[in-house]
Design a protein around this motif. Structure first.
Motif, PDB file in Angstrom:
ATOM      1  N   GLY A 168     -35.484 -31.735   3.325  1.00  0.00           N
ATOM      2  CA  GLY A 168     -35.238 -32.508   2.118  1.00  0.00           C
ATOM      3  C   GLY A 168     -35.592 -31.686   0.896  1.00  0.00           C
ATOM      4  N   ASP A 169     -34.954 -31.990  -0.222  1.00  0.00           N
ATOM      5  CA  ASP A 169     -35.217 -31.251  -1.451  1.00  0.00           C
ATOM      6  C   ASP A 169     -34.917 -32.133  -2.659  1.00  0.00           C
ATOM      7  OD1 ASP A 169     -35.759 -28.659  -2.909  1.00  0.00           O
ATOM      8  OD2 ASP A 169     -33.705 -29.028  -3.591  1.00  0.00           O
ATOM      9  N   GLU A 170     -35.682 -31.960  -3.692  1.00  0.00           N
ATOM     10  CA  GLU A 170     -35.498 -32.734  -4.912  1.00  0.00           C
ATOM     11  C   GLU A 170     -34.083 -32.579  -5.466  1.00  0.00           C
ATOM     12  OE1 GLU A 170     -37.233 -32.804  -9.503  1.00  0.00           O
ATOM     13  OE2 GLU A 170     -38.486 -32.053  -7.856  1.00  0.00           O
ATOM     14  N   GLY A 171     -33.570 -31.345  -5.426  1.00  0.00           N
ATOM     15  CA  GLY A 171     -32.237 -31.099  -5.961  1.00  0.00           C
ATOM     16  C   GLY A 171     -31.158 -31.871  -5.231  1.00  0.00           C
ATOM     17  N   ASP A 172     -31.284 -31.981  -3.902  1.00  0.00           N
ATOM     18  CA  ASP A 172     -30.295 -32.729  -3.117  1.00  0.00           C
ATOM     19  C   ASP A 172     -30.353 -34.225  -3.422  1.00  0.00           C
ATOM     20  OD1 ASP A 172     -29.345 -30.447  -1.835  1.00  0.00           O
ATOM     21  OD2 ASP A 172     -30.845 -30.590  -0.249  1.00  0.00           O
ATOM     22  N   GLN A 333     -26.619 -30.545   2.753  1.00  0.00           N
ATOM     23  CA  GLN A 333     -27.936 -30.300   2.165  1.00  0.00           C
ATOM     24  C   GLN A 333     -28.180 -28.804   2.024  1.00  0.00           C
ATOM     25  OE1 GLN A 333     -30.477 -34.156   3.742  1.00  0.00           O
ATOM     26  NE2 GLN A 333     -31.497 -32.189   3.669  1.00  0.00           N
ATOM     27  N   SER A 334     -28.934 -28.444   1.020  1.00  0.00           N
ATOM     28  CA  SER A 334     -29.156 -27.043   0.664  1.00  0.00           C
ATOM     29  C   SER A 334     -30.063 -26.323   1.658  1.00  0.00           C
ATOM     30  CB  SER A 334     -29.794 -26.970  -0.725  1.00  0.00           C
ATOM     31  OG  SER A 334     -31.066 -27.612  -0.707  1.00  0.00           O
ATOM     32  N   TYR A 379     -24.811 -26.163  12.220  1.00  0.00           N
ATOM     33  CA  TYR A 379     -25.076 -27.580  11.991  1.00  0.00           C
ATOM     34  C   TYR A 379     -25.938 -27.703  10.740  1.00  0.00           C
ATOM     35  CZ  TYR A 379     -29.542 -26.286  14.048  1.00  0.00           C
ATOM     36  OH  TYR A 379     -30.740 -25.662  14.311  1.00  0.00           O
ATOM     37  N   GLY A 380     -26.066 -28.882  10.221  1.00  0.00           N
ATOM     38  CA  GLY A 380     -26.901 -29.135   9.055  1.00  0.00           C
ATOM     39  C   GLY A 380     -26.828 -30.604   8.686  1.00  0.00           C
ATOM     40  N   TYR A 381     -27.607 -30.986   7.690  1.00  0.00           N
ATOM     41  CA  TYR A 381     -27.566 -32.373   7.229  1.00  0.00           C
ATOM     42  C   TYR A 381     -26.482 -32.533   6.176  1.00  0.00           C
ATOM     43  CZ  TYR A 381     -31.624 -34.220   9.639  1.00  0.00           C
ATOM     44  OH  TYR A 381     -32.482 -34.678  10.611  1.00  0.00           O
ATOM     45  N   GLN A 382     -25.702 -33.592   6.323  1.00  0.00           N
ATOM     46  CA  GLN A 382     -24.660 -33.924   5.353  1.00  0.00           C
ATOM     47  C   GLN A 382     -25.051 -35.211   4.643  1.00  0.00           C
ATOM     48  OE1 GLN A 382     -22.365 -31.736   5.055  1.00  0.00           O
ATOM     49  NE2 GLN A 382     -20.778 -32.620   3.769  1.00  0.00           N
ATOM     50  N   VAL A 383     -25.014 -35.182   3.338  1.00  0.00           N
ATOM     51  CA  VAL A 383     -25.341 -36.367   2.528  1.00  0.00           C
ATOM     52  C   VAL A 383     -24.039 -37.073   2.174  1.00  0.00           C
ATOM     53  CG1 VAL A 383     -26.421 -37.230   0.426  1.00  0.00           C
ATOM     54  CG2 VAL A 383     -27.374 -35.210   1.575  1.00  0.00           C
ATOM     55  N   PHE A 384     -23.976 -38.372   2.440  1.00  0.00           N
ATOM     56  CA  PHE A 384     -22.803 -39.183   2.145  1.00  0.00           C
ATOM     57  C   PHE A 384     -23.160 -40.249   1.105  1.00  0.00           C
ATOM     58  CE2 PHE A 384     -22.229 -37.637   6.455  1.00  0.00           C
ATOM     59  CZ  PHE A 384     -20.893 -37.255   6.494  1.00  0.00           C
ATOM     60  N   VAL A 385     -22.356 -40.359   0.064  1.00  0.00           N
ATOM     61  CA  VAL A 385     -22.484 -41.447  -0.899  1.00  0.00           C
ATOM     62  C   VAL A 385     -21.308 -42.388  -0.642  1.00  0.00           C
ATOM     63  CG1 VAL A 385     -22.569 -42.097  -3.325  1.00  0.00           C
ATOM     64  CG2 VAL A 385     -23.573 -39.916  -2.576  1.00  0.00           C
ATOM     65  N   LEU A 386     -21.618 -43.606  -0.196  1.00  0.00           N
ATOM     66  CA  LEU A 386     -20.597 -44.547   0.257  1.00  0.00           C
ATOM     67  C   LEU A 386     -20.583 -45.794  -0.617  1.00  0.00           C
ATOM     68  CD1 LEU A 386     -21.520 -44.418   4.050  1.00  0.00           C
ATOM     69  CD2 LEU A 386     -19.885 -42.956   2.850  1.00  0.00           C
TER      70      LEU A 386
END
Length: 397
Positions: A168-172, A333-334, A379-386
């Motif tokens: 996790g990161d503040e920027g994300d 995610q970064s 692989y990585g984390y993907q952030v979705f805004v739904l």
């Protein structure tokens, strides 16, 4: 000569069984003048031979075939195969029973049940005396109810003093916040942990904030941080399961969940949480996904064991649209989010000698770190805004 009762006693079978054998022509009797059946020593030995053949798994019909002609090799090979399968099933049954008695690991059984029947598995764990929090952690961390208590004690020792249990990161977080077209209303964060994200939302928004977690200690950390840094922006904390949230229908304008939806299953989370979001409200969530079709065997095997329902970005987006959401935006995610998680964890693992840590938790985390160092990018984390574009929710009964 033997009467039928004498033969039955000699070979340890009932009178009715011997009469059935005679009906099948496996043995034969002679009628005496008084009408009683009589059998010879040959019949005694024939019954004993039948018993030995049956002990090999042959049916009576197959026994008769062996007695009337040469041994049918194909028949015996078939029976051997069937017997091997039965032995394997019995062995699995024995292993399960011994596991349930605490004699060995139940890891494989738990993983199988979580894949095939997650709701029933969760209910089973609750019936065994585990709390909802313990059941969730068992399914995703210890994976063995016989080792759970020690595993979690060691796990908490390892993460003592660390702020993050995952990337996790503040920027994300702020990037996801920038995609929301609203700046006021009610926001619920599910799986808030120690309050890293909810603190950012308190600092950078005017939302009414509610933080939900099933860990009382985490929630006390949230309150401490908020009261210390954001006294003018209070946060309501709720200790409850994400699978049984005590809220009214359509109570929230936004639900926020970073890396926690996998615990109950993303598809189930999309369906269940939807009822708490207002129509045209929003769901911000992140999930671990495959980022490429070119995948090495090692990470495939690792995630098949640890997150078997891991999907691709495209597949997740399809599931979201099918569940009644519009994908407003999504991004990966970064690298910094991973550094924020991995660097403190690696330092902590280096400090620990393993003394006093008797479970597999330290080795499991070492393995996880190695996988990340070698294969991040596959692989990585993907952030979705739904956006919730579904129909009005029916009242619960």
């Amino acid at each position: 000569m033997y009467r039928i009762s004498e033969l039955a006693q000699k070979v340890g079978l009932s009178r009715s069984t011997l009469l059935y054998y005679e009906k099948l022509k496996l043995i034969s009797s002679e009628r005496q003048s008084n009408g009683y059946r009589s059998y010879t020593e040959k019949d005694v030995q024939r019954v004993m031979l039948l018993q030995r053949l049956q002990a090999g798994g042959l049916t009576l019909k197959e026994c008769l075939a062996c007695l009337q002609a040469q041994i049918d090799r194909e028949l015996l090979l078939h029976r051997l195969s069937v017997l091997d399968q039965e032995i394997a099933q019995k062995q699995k049954a024995r292993e399960l029973l011994s596991s349930m008695l605490g004699m060995n690991s139940m890891k494989e059984w738990h993983q199988s049940m979580e894949n095939e029947a997650p709701l029933a598995h969760h209910d089973f764990l609750l019936k065994q005396g585990f709390s909802d929090k313990q059941a969730q952690r068992l399914k995703w961390l210890s994976k063995d109810m016989n080792e759970h208590e020690q595993y979690m004690t060691d796990f908490e020792t390892i993460f003592q003093g660390l702020d993050r249990l995952g990337p996790g990161d503040e920027g994300d977080t702020l990037k996801a916040l920038s995609f929301l077209p609203i700046r006021s209303g009610n926001v619920l964060e599910i799986g808030c942990g120690k309050g890293v994200t909810i603190s950012l939302l308190a600092k950078h928004s005017t939302f009414n904030l509610t933080a939900l977690d099933n860990d009382e200690y985490n929630l006390s950390c949230v309150q401490e941080v908020v009261e210390d840094q954001f006294a003018e922006h209070p946060v309501t904390t709720i200790c409850a399961s994400m699978e049984a949230m005590p809220f009214a229908l359509e109570q929230f304008d936004v639900i926020w969940s970073e890396g926690s939806a996998y615990i109950m299953g993303v598809k189930q989370a999309l369906k269940s949480w939807k009822s708490f979001i207002k129509n045209n409200g929003y769901l911000v969530m992140s999930d671990l996904v495959w980022l490429t079709n070119k995948r090495d065997v090692e990470p495939i095997e690792f995630w098949q064991e640890n997150y078997p329902k891991m999907s691709t970005i495209e597949q997740r987006a399809k599931e979201m649209m099918k569940a009644g959401y519009e994908v407003v935006e999504h991004f990966t995610q970064s690298e910094q989010s991973w550094r924020n998680y991995l660097e403190p964890l690696k330092q902590r693992i280096t400090q620990l000698t393993g003394e006093g840590l008797t479970s597999n938790s330290l080795n499991d985390l070492r393995k996880e770190v190695q996988i990340h160092e070698k294969y991040l990018g596959q692989y990585g984390y993907q952030v979705f805004v739904l956006k919730n574009i579904g129909t009005k929710h029916e009242s619960k009964t």
